[in-house]
Every structure is written in structure tokens, then in C-alpha cells.
Design a protein around this motif. Structure first.
Motif, PDB file in Angstrom:
ATOM      1  N   VAL A   1       0.839  -1.193   0.000  1.00  0.00           N
ATOM      2  CA  VAL A   1       0.000   0.000   0.000  1.00  0.00           C
ATOM      3  C   VAL A   1       0.877   1.247   0.000  1.00  0.00           C
ATOM      4  O   VAL A   1       1.859   1.330   0.746  1.00  0.00           O
ATOM      5  CB  VAL A   1      -0.931   0.006   1.225  1.00  0.00           C
ATOM      6  CG1 VAL A   1      -1.784   1.273   1.245  1.00  0.00           C
ATOM      7  CG2 VAL A   1      -1.805  -1.247   1.240  1.00  0.00           C
TER       8      VAL A   1
ATOM      9  N   LEU B   1       0.595   5.762  -0.287  1.00  0.00           N
ATOM     10  CA  LEU B   1      -0.250   6.939  -0.226  1.00  0.00           C
ATOM     11  C   LEU B   1       0.408   8.076  -0.991  1.00  0.00           C
ATOM     12  O   LEU B   1       1.636   8.265  -0.906  1.00  0.00           O
ATOM     13  CB  LEU B   1      -0.475   7.382   1.231  1.00  0.00           C
ATOM     14  CG  LEU B   1      -0.980   6.322   2.215  1.00  0.00           C
ATOM     15  CD1 LEU B   1      -1.164   6.934   3.600  1.00  0.00           C
ATOM     16  CD2 LEU B   1      -2.270   5.705   1.740  1.00  0.00           C
TER      17      LEU B   1
ATOM     18  N   CYS C   1      -5.826  12.351  -1.235  1.00  0.00           N
ATOM     19  CA  CYS C   1      -4.837  11.308  -1.006  1.00  0.00           C
ATOM     20  C   CYS C   1      -5.308  10.041  -1.721  1.00  0.00           C
ATOM     21  O   CYS C   1      -6.403   9.533  -1.449  1.00  0.00           O
ATOM     22  CB  CYS C   1      -4.685  11.037   0.482  1.00  0.00           C
ATOM     23  SG  CYS C   1      -3.416   9.807   0.877  1.00  0.00           S
ATOM     24  N   THR C   2      -4.485   9.560  -2.636  1.00  0.00           N
ATOM     25  CA  THR C   2      -4.808   8.334  -3.358  1.00  0.00           C
ATOM     26  C   THR C   2      -4.116   7.156  -2.698  1.00  0.00           C
ATOM     27  O   THR C   2      -2.902   7.197  -2.460  1.00  0.00           O
ATOM     28  CB  THR C   2      -4.374   8.442  -4.828  1.00  0.00           C
ATOM     29  OG1 THR C   2      -5.067   9.533  -5.433  1.00  0.00           O
ATOM     30  CG2 THR C   2      -4.706   7.160  -5.575  1.00  0.00           C
ATOM     31  N   VAL C   3      -4.913   6.139  -2.390  1.00  0.00           N
ATOM     32  CA  VAL C   3      -4.398   4.929  -1.739  1.00  0.00           C
ATOM     33  C   VAL C   3      -4.227   3.857  -2.812  1.00  0.00           C
ATOM     34  O   VAL C   3      -5.223   3.320  -3.315  1.00  0.00           O
ATOM     35  CB  VAL C   3      -5.370   4.445  -0.647  1.00  0.00           C
ATOM     36  CG1 VAL C   3      -4.827   3.190   0.030  1.00  0.00           C
ATOM     37  CG2 VAL C   3      -5.629   5.551   0.373  1.00  0.00           C
TER      38      VAL C   3
ATOM     39  N   VAL D   1      -9.997   2.344   1.026  1.00  0.00           N
ATOM     40  CA  VAL D   1     -10.324   3.197   2.170  1.00  0.00           C
ATOM     41  C   VAL D   1     -11.597   2.735   2.874  1.00  0.00           C
ATOM     42  O   VAL D   1     -11.999   3.333   3.878  1.00  0.00           O
ATOM     43  CB  VAL D   1     -10.476   4.673   1.748  1.00  0.00           C
ATOM     44  CG1 VAL D   1      -9.172   5.215   1.195  1.00  0.00           C
ATOM     45  CG2 VAL D   1     -11.614   4.838   0.752  1.00  0.00           C
TER      46      VAL D   1
ATOM     47  N   TRP E   1      -8.054   6.985   8.141  1.00  0.00           N
ATOM     48  CA  TRP E   1      -7.365   7.699   7.067  1.00  0.00           C
ATOM     49  C   TRP E   1      -7.240   9.163   7.482  1.00  0.00           C
ATOM     50  O   TRP E   1      -8.226   9.872   7.623  1.00  0.00           O
ATOM     51  CB  TRP E   1      -8.113   7.509   5.765  1.00  0.00           C
ATOM     52  CG  TRP E   1      -8.216   6.051   5.415  1.00  0.00           C
ATOM     53  CD1 TRP E   1      -9.286   5.224   5.634  1.00  0.00           C
ATOM     54  CD2 TRP E   1      -7.184   5.224   4.870  1.00  0.00           C
ATOM     55  NE1 TRP E   1      -8.989   3.940   5.240  1.00  0.00           N
ATOM     56  CE2 TRP E   1      -7.706   3.912   4.755  1.00  0.00           C
ATOM     57  CE3 TRP E   1      -5.873   5.456   4.449  1.00  0.00           C
ATOM     58  CZ2 TRP E   1      -6.967   2.851   4.239  1.00  0.00           C
ATOM     59  CZ3 TRP E   1      -5.137   4.397   3.935  1.00  0.00           C
ATOM     60  CH2 TRP E   1      -5.677   3.120   3.836  1.00  0.00           C
TER      61      TRP E   1
ATOM     62  N   ARG F   1     -14.232  10.445   2.293  1.00  0.00           N
ATOM     63  CA  ARG F   1     -13.604   9.380   1.528  1.00  0.00           C
ATOM     64  C   ARG F   1     -14.407   9.081   0.288  1.00  0.00           C
ATOM     65  O   ARG F   1     -15.628   9.263   0.257  1.00  0.00           O
ATOM     66  CB  ARG F   1     -13.443   8.120   2.381  1.00  0.00           C
ATOM     67  CG  ARG F   1     -14.687   7.311   2.598  1.00  0.00           C
ATOM     68  CD  ARG F   1     -14.573   6.440   3.827  1.00  0.00           C
ATOM     69  NE  ARG F   1     -15.501   5.320   3.824  1.00  0.00           N
ATOM     70  CZ  ARG F   1     -16.803   5.387   3.947  1.00  0.00           C
ATOM     71  NH1 ARG F   1     -17.396   6.549   4.058  1.00  0.00           N
ATOM     72  NH2 ARG F   1     -17.552   4.310   3.953  1.00  0.00           N
TER      73      ARG F   1
ATOM     74  N   SER G   1     -10.734   4.832  -4.167  1.00  0.00           N
ATOM     75  CA  SER G   1      -9.716   4.600  -3.133  1.00  0.00           C
ATOM     76  C   SER G   1      -8.984   5.889  -2.808  1.00  0.00           C
ATOM     77  O   SER G   1      -7.740   5.935  -2.852  1.00  0.00           O
ATOM     78  CB  SER G   1      -8.717   3.529  -3.591  1.00  0.00           C
ATOM     79  OG  SER G   1      -8.916   2.339  -2.913  1.00  0.00           O
ATOM     80  N   GLN G   2      -9.744   6.914  -2.527  1.00  0.00           N
ATOM     81  CA  GLN G   2      -9.167   8.205  -2.171  1.00  0.00           C
ATOM     82  C   GLN G   2      -9.859   8.756  -0.929  1.00  0.00           C
ATOM     83  O   GLN G   2     -10.999   8.395  -0.619  1.00  0.00           O
ATOM     84  CB  GLN G   2      -9.341   9.207  -3.315  1.00  0.00           C
ATOM     85  CG  GLN G   2      -8.601   8.853  -4.584  1.00  0.00           C
ATOM     86  CD  GLN G   2      -8.875   9.857  -5.697  1.00  0.00           C
ATOM     87  OE1 GLN G   2      -9.958  10.444  -5.777  1.00  0.00           O
ATOM     88  NE2 GLN G   2      -7.897  10.060  -6.564  1.00  0.00           N
TER      89      GLN G   2
ATOM     90  N   CYS H   1      -0.807  12.906   4.127  1.00  0.00           N
ATOM     91  CA  CYS H   1      -1.865  11.952   4.426  1.00  0.00           C
ATOM     92  C   CYS H   1      -1.206  10.713   5.028  1.00  0.00           C
ATOM     93  O   CYS H   1      -0.035  10.418   4.762  1.00  0.00           O
ATOM     94  CB  CYS H   1      -2.705  11.603   3.205  1.00  0.00           C
ATOM     95  SG  CYS H   1      -1.843  10.857   1.809  1.00  0.00           S
TER      96      CYS H   1
ATOM     97  N   ARG I   1      -2.067   6.641   7.137  1.00  0.00           N
ATOM     98  CA  ARG I   1      -2.970   5.591   7.580  1.00  0.00           C
ATOM     99  C   ARG I   1      -2.702   5.306   9.047  1.00  0.00           C
ATOM    100  O   ARG I   1      -1.544   5.135   9.445  1.00  0.00           O
ATOM    101  CB  ARG I   1      -2.739   4.313   6.756  1.00  0.00           C
ATOM    102  CG  ARG I   1      -3.717   3.197   7.042  1.00  0.00           C
ATOM    103  CD  ARG I   1      -3.429   1.992   6.167  1.00  0.00           C
ATOM    104  NE  ARG I   1      -2.257   1.251   6.642  1.00  0.00           N
ATOM    105  CZ  ARG I   1      -1.835   0.114   6.070  1.00  0.00           C
ATOM    106  NH1 ARG I   1      -2.465  -0.358   5.019  1.00  0.00           N
ATOM    107  NH2 ARG I   1      -0.767  -0.499   6.550  1.00  0.00           N
TER     108      ARG I   1
END
Lengths: 105, 123
Positions: free
Chosen positions: B2, B4, B22-24, B29, B36, B73, B78-79, B97, B99
Motif C-alpha cells: 500500500v 499513499l 490522497c490516493t491509496v 479506504v 485515514w 472518503r 480509493s481516495q 496523508c 494511515r
């Protein structure tokens, strides 16, 4: 709630560095530590006072008792030079210490 | 693995709204019991926690910033995002950002961080 760290700590290569983090009854809370090098993402090095995440060398260790938590780096190397921040969780909010610049002379 | 990554304007005018995403990558998410989070660091100053959105959508904000913040979210992409209204020069900072994990016994910590993005508030 406040966490207090010394602004700077110096250590010679191969020696042990100790970075303290002080707060009221801090020993009753859990403390985490982060390594931060300029321009890079911070890295978790210790959580729950004493635990090391996967991939963090054994030279990093932590303790927490009374009003003081301590991050210890044994056999310090030049690559360990960075800013180190302590962090805790207090009444539903995150608290960071002011950071300590570790210099390896 | 993963990762970020923060994105958004590097320059915002005073009184306007700062918006960051923030793109995961490699994760979601909406699963995994993660918090997050957004954290910032003004130049020469300490890390400052902004707030988080839990994977369920529940939010928690830093009390001093609560009136100006929205963290949300986007599960389909997934952001997660940060909006900070009525910005001033004091909001100039590197925004990270991250986790976070809460272990249920009082330990809340950030196990993964983005590289950070500098946002300057200036006219």
C-alpha cells in the motif's frame, strides 16, 4: 496535553543515542515514535511504547514509564541522522512532540 | 504494498478553500479498520494532527480546526480528501496523508505516510 522533546541530540557513530519525550503521566499512555528525513515520508519506528514494525532494525528500542518515554538507538549509524517525533493519543486526539534532531557526528 | 500519495494545488489564496486528495494505491479506504488521516507541518514547526475519516465514514477532527475542516472518503476511487476553508498564511504547511491504526487499548499510531505536499497560502 503536551509532549516535550529536546530540540537536538548528538551522538558519535557506533554509540547509543537516547531521545526523551515527556508528558504528564505519560507512562499511563501509549507512545509511538517516527523517523523523519527531509523530503521523505515519516517512518514509524516504535509503537505501543516498545514494539518495532516489520523492517525496523533491532537497534531501535523504546520504553515508557512515569512521565518520560525514551527512544534508544544503539550502534547509531550516519543513516540514522533525522528528526524524531514522539506521539500519543489523549482523549480522542493525536498529540505530537516537538521533534528532536539527531545528529551523528 | 500500500502506498499513499497526496495531490492538489500548491498555492491557495487567503480566504479561499484548500483542497487536497490522497490516493491509496494497493488498498481500499472502505475496509481494514483503518483511520485515514491528515497531518500538517508548517515551516520550522511541529507536526500538527488535522483529523481522520474512519473506514466506515465516521470522522474526528482536531478541536482548533474543527470549524474549518471536512475530511471525506471516495470508496470508488480509493481516495480520501481534505477541505480547509477560510485559509490564512498560518495554514501554509507541508500536508501529509497517513494511515492510522487504533488497537483498542489506547494506542493510536500512523503506520504509513505519504511523501507530503507543500501548500502555500498567498495572494
Amino acid at each position: 496535553y503536551e509532549l516535550t522533546q529536546p530540540p537536538s541530540v548528538s551522538v558519535s557513530p557506533g554509540q547509543t543515542a537516547s531521545i526523551t519525550c515527556s508528558g504528564d503521566k505519560l507512562g499511563d499512555k501509549y507512545v509511538s515514535w517516527y523517523q523523519h528525513k527531509s523530503g521523505q515520508a515519516p517512518v514509524l519506528v516504535i509503537y505501543q511504547d516498545t514494539k518495532r514494525p516489520s523492517g525496523i532494525p533491532e537497534r531501535f528500542s523504546g520504553s515508557n514509564s512515569g512521565n518520560t518515554a525514551t527512544l534508544t538507538i544503539s550502534g547509531t549509524q550516519a543513516l540514522n541522522e533525522a528528526d524524531y517525533y514522539c506521539q500519543t493519543w489523549d482523549r480522542g486526539t493525536v498529540v505530537f512532540g516537538g521533534g528532536t534532531k539527531l545528529t551523528v557526528l | 504494498q500500500v502506498q499513499l500519495q497526496e495531490s492538489g494545488p500548491g498555492l491557495v489564496k487567503p480566504s479561499e478553500t484548500l483542497s487536497l486528495t490522497c490516493t491509496v494505491s494497493g488498498g481500499s479506504v472502505s475496509t481494514g479498520s483503518y483511520y485515514w488521516s491528515w497531518i500538517r507541518q508548517p515551516p520550522g514547526k511541529d507536526l500538527d494532527w488535522i483529523g481522520y475519516v474512519y473506514y466506515t465514514g465516521v470522522t474526528n477532527y482536531s478541536p482548533p480546526l474543527r470549524s474549518r475542516i471536512t475530511i471525506s472518503r471516495d470508496t470508488s476511487n480509493s481516495q480520501f480528501s481534505l477541505k480547509l476553508t477560510s485559509v490564512t498564511a498560518a495554514d501554509t504547511a507541508v500536508y501529509y496523508c497517513a494511515r492510522a491504526i487504533y488497537d483498542g487499548s489506547g494506542c493510536f499510531y500512523f503506520d504509513l505516510w505519504g511523501q507530503g505536499t507543500l501548500v502555500t497560502v498567498s495572494s
